[in-house]
Design a protein around this motif. Sequence first.
Motif, mmCIF file in Angstrom:
data_model
loop_
_atom_site.group_PDB
_atom_site.id
_atom_site.type_symbol
_atom_site.label_atom_id
_atom_site.label_comp_id
_atom_site.label_asym_id
_atom_site.label_seq_id
_atom_site.Cartn_x
_atom_site.Cartn_y
_atom_site.Cartn_z
ATOM 1 N N MET A 1 0.840 -1.201 0.000
ATOM 2 C CA MET A 1 0.000 0.000 0.000
ATOM 3 C C MET A 1 0.871 1.245 0.000
ATOM 4 O O MET A 1 1.971 1.259 0.497
ATOM 5 C CB MET A 1 -0.914 0.022 1.237
ATOM 6 C CG MET A 1 -1.924 -1.122 1.265
ATOM 7 S SD MET A 1 -3.061 -1.044 -0.130
ATOM 8 C CE MET A 1 -3.944 0.457 0.292
ATOM 9 N N PHE A 13 0.927 0.145 -10.594
ATOM 10 C CA PHE A 13 -0.504 0.160 -10.333
ATOM 11 C C PHE A 13 -1.007 -1.268 -10.197
ATOM 12 O O PHE A 13 -0.374 -2.222 -10.650
ATOM 13 C CB PHE A 13 -1.268 0.858 -11.460
ATOM 14 C CG PHE A 13 -0.946 2.320 -11.606
ATOM 15 C CD1 PHE A 13 -1.538 3.264 -10.777
ATOM 16 C CD2 PHE A 13 -0.050 2.751 -12.572
ATOM 17 C CE1 PHE A 13 -1.241 4.607 -10.913
ATOM 18 C CE2 PHE A 13 0.247 4.092 -12.715
ATOM 19 C CZ PHE A 13 -0.354 5.025 -11.879
ATOM 20 N N ILE A 14 -2.167 -1.398 -9.562
ATOM 21 C CA ILE A 14 -2.827 -2.689 -9.426
ATOM 22 C C ILE A 14 -4.172 -2.598 -10.124
ATOM 23 O O ILE A 14 -5.023 -1.787 -9.740
ATOM 24 C CB ILE A 14 -3.017 -3.078 -7.947
ATOM 25 C CG1 ILE A 14 -1.663 -3.211 -7.254
ATOM 26 C CG2 ILE A 14 -3.805 -4.382 -7.843
ATOM 27 C CD1 ILE A 14 -1.755 -3.479 -5.763
ATOM 28 N N VAL A 16 -7.584 -3.788 -10.503
ATOM 29 C CA VAL A 16 -8.511 -4.583 -9.700
ATOM 30 C C VAL A 16 -9.275 -5.567 -10.580
ATOM 31 O O VAL A 16 -9.413 -6.740 -10.251
ATOM 32 C CB VAL A 16 -9.482 -3.656 -8.936
ATOM 33 C CG1 VAL A 16 -10.527 -4.485 -8.191
ATOM 34 C CG2 VAL A 16 -8.720 -2.767 -7.977
ATOM 35 N N GLU A 19 -11.080 -9.227 -9.701
ATOM 36 C CA GLU A 19 -10.470 -10.044 -8.651
ATOM 37 C C GLU A 19 -11.402 -10.272 -7.468
ATOM 38 O O GLU A 19 -11.207 -11.219 -6.690
ATOM 39 C CB GLU A 19 -9.171 -9.394 -8.164
ATOM 40 C CG GLU A 19 -9.351 -8.109 -7.388
ATOM 41 C CD GLU A 19 -8.040 -7.583 -6.831
ATOM 42 O OE1 GLU A 19 -8.094 -6.631 -6.041
ATOM 43 O OE2 GLU A 19 -6.984 -8.130 -7.183
ATOM 44 N N HIS A 92 -1.816 -8.809 -10.134
ATOM 45 C CA HIS A 92 -2.433 -7.848 -11.053
ATOM 46 C C HIS A 92 -1.626 -6.561 -11.158
ATOM 47 O O HIS A 92 -2.154 -5.529 -11.564
ATOM 48 C CB HIS A 92 -3.856 -7.512 -10.594
ATOM 49 C CG HIS A 92 -4.804 -8.672 -10.688
ATOM 50 N ND1 HIS A 92 -6.164 -8.533 -10.481
ATOM 51 C CD2 HIS A 92 -4.605 -9.988 -10.976
ATOM 52 C CE1 HIS A 92 -6.751 -9.708 -10.623
ATOM 53 N NE2 HIS A 92 -5.822 -10.607 -10.912
ATOM 54 N N ILE A 93 -0.361 -6.620 -10.821
ATOM 55 C CA ILE A 93 0.478 -5.417 -10.823
ATOM 56 C C ILE A 93 0.932 -5.094 -12.246
ATOM 57 O O ILE A 93 1.347 -5.984 -12.991
ATOM 58 C CB ILE A 93 1.703 -5.605 -9.909
ATOM 59 C CG1 ILE A 93 1.261 -5.750 -8.451
ATOM 60 C CG2 ILE A 93 2.677 -4.444 -10.053
ATOM 61 C CD1 ILE A 93 2.386 -6.052 -7.494
ATOM 62 N N ASP A 173 -3.721 5.980 -3.348
ATOM 63 C CA ASP A 173 -3.955 4.557 -3.565
ATOM 64 C C ASP A 173 -3.661 4.214 -5.027
ATOM 65 O O ASP A 173 -4.016 4.956 -5.936
ATOM 66 C CB ASP A 173 -5.411 4.235 -3.221
ATOM 67 C CG ASP A 173 -5.723 2.752 -3.347
ATOM 68 O OD1 ASP A 173 -4.767 1.959 -3.356
ATOM 69 O OD2 ASP A 173 -6.904 2.413 -3.449
ATOM 70 N N ASN A 174 -2.975 3.091 -5.258
ATOM 71 C CA ASN A 174 -2.586 2.716 -6.624
ATOM 72 C C ASN A 174 -3.480 1.642 -7.220
ATOM 73 O O ASN A 174 -3.112 0.998 -8.201
ATOM 74 C CB ASN A 174 -1.130 2.258 -6.648
ATOM 75 C CG ASN A 174 -0.917 1.007 -5.814
ATOM 76 O OD1 ASN A 174 -1.729 0.658 -4.957
ATOM 77 N ND2 ASN A 174 0.197 0.334 -6.057
ATOM 78 N N HIS A 175 -4.685 1.456 -6.675
ATOM 79 C CA HIS A 175 -5.621 0.473 -7.204
ATOM 80 C C HIS A 175 -6.506 1.113 -8.271
ATOM 81 O O HIS A 175 -7.211 2.090 -8.000
ATOM 82 C CB HIS A 175 -6.502 -0.103 -6.083
ATOM 83 C CG HIS A 175 -5.765 -1.032 -5.167
ATOM 84 N ND1 HIS A 175 -4.775 -0.592 -4.309
ATOM 85 C CD2 HIS A 175 -5.867 -2.371 -4.990
ATOM 86 C CE1 HIS A 175 -4.302 -1.631 -3.624
ATOM 87 N NE2 HIS A 175 -4.943 -2.716 -4.024
ATOM 88 N N GLU A 177 -9.700 0.723 -10.453
ATOM 89 C CA GLU A 177 -10.939 -0.053 -10.406
ATOM 90 C C GLU A 177 -11.454 -0.361 -11.810
ATOM 91 O O GLU A 177 -12.576 -0.003 -12.179
ATOM 92 C CB GLU A 177 -11.999 0.717 -9.609
ATOM 93 C CG GLU A 177 -11.691 0.906 -8.142
ATOM 94 C CD GLU A 177 -11.833 -0.388 -7.355
ATOM 95 O OE1 GLU A 177 -12.495 -1.317 -7.856
ATOM 96 O OE2 GLU A 177 -11.294 -0.463 -6.232
#
Length: 313
Positions: A1, A13-14, A16, A19, A92-93, A173-175, A177
């Motif tokens: 995080m 980044f991830i 999402v 998942e 998922h990176i 946050d690097n998620h 969506e």
Amino acid sequence: MVDLRNGTTVAEFILVGFEQSSSSTQALLFALFLALYSLAMAMNGLIIFITWTDPRLNSPMYFFLGHLSFLDVCFITTTIPQMLIHLVVKNHIVSFASCLTQMYLVFGAGVAECILLAFMAYDRYVAICHPLSYAQIMSWQVCVKLVSTAWFFGLINGILLDYMTFRGPFCRDNHIENFFCEAPIVIALSCGDPQFSLKMIFADAIVVLLSPMVLIVISYAHILASILGRASSSGRGKTFSTCTSHLTVVIFFYTSAMFSYMNPRSTHGPDKDKPFSLLYTIITPMCNPIIYSFRNKEMKGAMVRALGRTSLA
């Protein structure tokens, strides 16, 4: 995080994606998207092959259609294979550079397709409203220049939109969506005020989406006036049938793209973004060749000849 307090910046980044879905749902989605992707690649690949090799399809309409299919292949290949991999693996990176590159390719192909669809509408207008001058107006040199213009503005616009998206540092946050790096979602993760970049993206979408749409509307207004002025109802139906395929593709593509890039972000969310992202990243590229094939006797004949040659070989 990533923590804002210690000044850490985002280096990756991830995505999402899906998942949060169950394992069985992910397996079902993998099978579904793999089938759709394979169908889209096969159909578009077949159209590219027959429009570039069949001498009976040596006309501007099929020249543009071949390039439209090539853009669709580029478009889906930048997003769907990665999504399929993420449905199988847990990691998922994606790196910062990969996200930037993917966004540039999506922007480039998407903008080029918007402009190409407008040129295809103009081609139908010239063919129906000025049939005697069609060969002179839509010469081979003109067609090449129009396609080159679409590609040029798509690639240049991709640089601008990439810059607007990644111009500021990322330390939130690097998620992401979604299942690919979509600009409005990535901009929202920027440290600074994202409003300027979002406004520039919105302004660019107005120019890129609405300008070609104006040309499309004007072209079809003239086409409709020409069709209604004809005495024979059978002639009107035959003439308009050549345009319905293009109109269907335009409606599919523009509806999803306008929702993604011209709506306020307050009206968006993962449950709303993903269906529209799927619509213009895989459903539309898959439907384009099917729509054009089923509505066009020459295309169906060319496909039968191509498949027949393949079977003999």
